[in-house]
Design an enzyme around this catalytic site. Structure first.
Site, short mmCIF file in Angstrom:
data_model
loop_
_atom_site.label_atom_id
_atom_site.label_comp_id
_atom_site.label_asym_id
_atom_site.label_seq_id
_atom_site.Cartn_x
_atom_site.Cartn_y
_atom_site.Cartn_z
N GLU A 4 -45.32 13.55 -78.08
CA GLU A 4 -46.71 13.13 -77.96
C GLU A 4 -47.26 12.72 -79.32
OE1 GLU A 4 -48.49 12.89 -75.02
OE2 GLU A 4 -49.37 11.76 -76.66
N GLU B 209 -56.28 14.71 -81.85
CA GLU B 209 -57.48 15.34 -81.33
C GLU B 209 -58.69 14.51 -81.74
OE1 GLU B 209 -58.11 19.50 -81.84
OE2 GLU B 209 -55.99 19.93 -81.51
N GLY C 30 -59.01 14.29 -100.09
CA GLY C 30 -59.98 15.31 -99.70
C GLY C 30 -59.41 16.69 -99.85
N CYS D 274 -51.45 20.89 -85.92
CA CYS D 274 -50.20 20.11 -85.84
C CYS D 274 -49.52 19.81 -87.17
CB CYS D 274 -50.47 18.79 -85.12
SG CYS D 274 -51.20 19.05 -83.50
N LYS E 180 -61.33 18.73 -88.31
CA LYS E 180 -61.75 17.36 -88.59
C LYS E 180 -62.93 17.06 -87.67
CE LYS E 180 -58.69 14.95 -85.38
NZ LYS E 180 -57.73 13.88 -85.21
N ARG F 9 -58.60 25.86 -84.89
CA ARG F 9 -57.26 26.43 -85.08
C ARG F 9 -56.64 25.88 -86.35
NH1 ARG F 9 -54.11 24.66 -80.00
NH2 ARG F 9 -55.44 22.85 -80.34
C1 UGA Z 1 -51.74 14.69 -85.66
C2 UGA Z 1 -51.11 13.29 -85.59
O1 UGA Z 1 -51.96 12.35 -86.25
C3 UGA Z 1 -50.88 12.87 -84.13
O2 UGA Z 1 -50.22 11.62 -84.08
C4 UGA Z 1 -50.03 13.94 -83.43
O3 UGA Z 1 -49.84 13.62 -82.06
C5 UGA Z 1 -50.73 15.28 -83.53
O4 UGA Z 1 -50.93 15.63 -84.92
C6 UGA Z 1 -49.85 16.31 -82.84
O5 UGA Z 1 -48.76 16.56 -83.34
O6 UGA Z 1 -50.21 16.78 -81.76
P1 UGA Z 1 -54.25 15.64 -85.36
O7 UGA Z 1 -53.71 16.88 -85.99
O8 UGA Z 1 -55.00 15.73 -84.08
O9 UGA Z 1 -53.03 14.59 -85.06
O10 UGA Z 1 -55.22 14.95 -86.41
P2 UGA Z 1 -55.07 13.89 -87.59
O11 UGA Z 1 -56.02 12.79 -87.31
O12 UGA Z 1 -53.67 13.53 -87.82
O13 UGA Z 1 -55.64 14.72 -88.85
C7 UGA Z 1 -54.93 15.84 -89.37
C8 UGA Z 1 -55.57 16.34 -90.65
O14 UGA Z 1 -55.40 15.40 -91.71
C9 UGA Z 1 -57.08 16.56 -90.56
O15 UGA Z 1 -57.39 17.76 -91.24
C10 UGA Z 1 -57.67 15.37 -91.28
O16 UGA Z 1 -58.96 15.61 -91.80
C11 UGA Z 1 -56.64 15.16 -92.38
N1 UGA Z 1 -56.64 13.79 -92.95
C12 UGA Z 1 -56.36 12.73 -92.16
C13 UGA Z 1 -56.89 13.62 -94.31
O17 UGA Z 1 -57.13 14.58 -95.06
N2 UGA Z 1 -56.85 12.36 -94.84
C14 UGA Z 1 -56.58 11.26 -94.07
O18 UGA Z 1 -56.57 10.14 -94.63
C15 UGA Z 1 -56.33 11.45 -92.71
#
Ligand code: UGA
Length: 436
Positions: A153, A157, A255, A262, A322, A329
């Site tokens: 997947e 989120e 950041g 995940c 985020k 979690r």
């Molecule tokens: C992540 C992956 O992006 C999904 O493709 C995957 O399906 C999912 O894990 C999973 O394995 O189920 P998610 O954890 O929901 O998704 O969120 P992300 O948008 O990837 O963000 C993860 C973290 O990275 C957050 O804390 C966000 O703030 C941080 N982030 C993201 C940054 O610090 N900088 C960025 O440029 C992007």
């Protein structure tokens, strides 16, 4: 109505509920099973277990038209022919993923049916898991009933429903082409690449994708640390490198680091998969280390400005890992809050969607000296500093003058680079972002 009858195990989790509701919306009869009776009772009364944009509407619609059903009885999966496994694979203290819920789900399905089904693993599992599950089924005389397929997947989120309808690719790992095509054929919009491959490749693709995203964030955070020392601005540097199509602009926001259920878990799991075969994942270990450093860095910035944190009052904006999710979690906010408390600070916390540790599923007793408030201005009122941890869009429109007046010391440490440092300077606010 489509012919395949779908089952979901872990039907009320983030992945399971989105998957179930969207497949029902596509026209499949879908039974979402979750062993958590309370959650099942609640959703039957219309209360969703978490917030996800667009999900409530899809659930309501598909429940109403009879395509989506919830149950706490595994026997209700007996008539389904393709069952998605969407249970958790949390980190063990060693960093290894705990796959016990996946094994339990597969065994439970197998022992509660006579006819054959495909068990399609959505959960993120270490490489080799689908093969081991197949051996496990064989050893227990259950292989006539269940065949394993891997279908990782990629939903995020906060945009999970949208991601379901607009996948970047469909990956299916199976031993037979027929089974793989059955899964891929459930939903592959035109133009979306489909990769049909081995179990191992599918499992590796998921881990490598999350580890790459995590490393990309750590990379930009490493450059951000240099920017702080030499007077660079990471936002400009990030834009400058992201315009190269070989790099692209995504996941280049510096950041406080990545967190949530995940990226960190999957990175640790992949590192442990290297260890298991006697290798060291040097790059991935560094990505994890840099992420840890980002969390400590915001605390150091407060210490540098305030001296001791003992008895200091600090307002915190954002608890969720985020924006656009109420998920706490494995949020970076938790270790940061624990660290500030250990250093003797008293904290006032605001999050638009979370109003207490209890609501976030956490033990209140673990976080003494934390007060929750319902407005970001109240979080700043009478505080020695403000610390921003989640980039909620509503924070962007805050009245900065009002924030300044509410604070005892005009100090804002921003772990999400939400504001313009020059505007802050004009207001006489000491503003410390990341890499700016
Ligand atoms: C992540 C992956 O992006 C999904 O493709 C995957 O399906 C999912 O894990 C999973 O394995 O189920 P998610 O954890 O929901 O998704 O969120 P992300 O948008 O990837 O963000 C993860 C973290 O990275 C957050 O804390 C966000 O703030 C941080 N982030 C993201 C940054 O610090 N900088 C960025 O440029 C992007």
């Amino acid at each position: 109505m489509k012919n395949t009858k779908i089952g979901i195990v872990g039907g009320l989790g983030h992945i399971g509920l989105i998957q179930g509701a969207c497949l029902a919306e596509l026209g499949y009869l879908t039974v979402a099973y979750d062993y958590n009776v309370k959650k099942v009772e609640e959703i039957l009364q219309g209360k969703l277990p978490f917030f996800e944009p667009g999900l409530e509407e899809t659930v309501n619609k598909t429940v109403k038209n009879g395509r989506l059903r919830f149950t706490a009885n595994v026997k209700d999966l007996e008539e389904t022919d393709l069952i998605f496994i969407c249970v958790g694979t949390p980190s063990l203290p060693s960093g290894e993923a705990d796959t016990s819920q996946v094994y339990a789900a597969v065994e439970e399905i197998a022992r509660n049916r006579e006819n054959h089904c495909l068990a399609v693993v959505k959960s993120t599992v270490p490489v080799g898991t689908n093969r081991k599950l197949t051996e496990f089924l064989k050893d227990n005389g259950l292989s006539e009933r269940v065949t394993m397929v891997s279908n990782p997947e990629f939903l995020r989120e906060g945009s999970g429903v949208n991601d379901f309808w607009n996948p970047s690719r469909i990956i299916v790992g199976a031993q037979s082409k027929e089974h793989a095509e059955k899964v891929a054929g459930l939903y592959s919009p035109p133009g979306v690449p489909v990769i049909i491959t081995s179990w191992e490749n599918a499992e590796l693709i998921k881990h490598a994708a999350n580890a790459f995203l995590a490393s990309k964030i750590s990379f930009i955070n490493e450059i951000a640390a240099l920017c702080e020392k030499v007077g660079g601005d990471i936002r400009v540097v990030s834009r400058g490198i992201g315009l190269d199509p070989r790099i692209n602009p995504y996941f280049l926001e510096a950041g406080v680091g990545f967190s949530g259920p995940c990226l960190e878990k999957d990175l640790k799991s992949l590192i442990s998969q290297f260890q298991k075969v006697g290798e060291k994942a040097k790059l991935l270990e560094s990505a994890l280390e840099i992420n840890e450093r980002q969390r400590n860095a915001v605390v150091h910035k407060l210490q540098e400005q305030l001296g001791t944190l003992k008895g200091r009052r600090i307002g915190i904006l954002g608890m969720a890992f985020k924006a656009e999710t109420d998920d706490v979690r494995d949020s970076h906010s938790l270790p940061i809050i624990r660290k500030l408390l250990a250093l003797g600070a008293a904290l006032t916390v605001h999050d638009p969607w979370i109003q207490s540790f209890q609501q976030a599923g956490l033990d209140e007793g673990e976080f003494p000296e934390v007060r929750w408030v319902t407005s970001p201005y109240k979080a700043a009122e009478g505080q020695d500093a403000l610390l921003i941890l989640t980039a909620w869009p509503e924070y962007r429109n805050l009245d900065l003058q009002r924030l300044r007046e509410a604070l005892v010391y005009p100090l804002i440490v921003d772990g999400r680079n939400m504001f313009d440092p020059q505007e802050m300077q004009a207001l006489n606010i000491k503003y410390l972002g990341v890499g700016i």
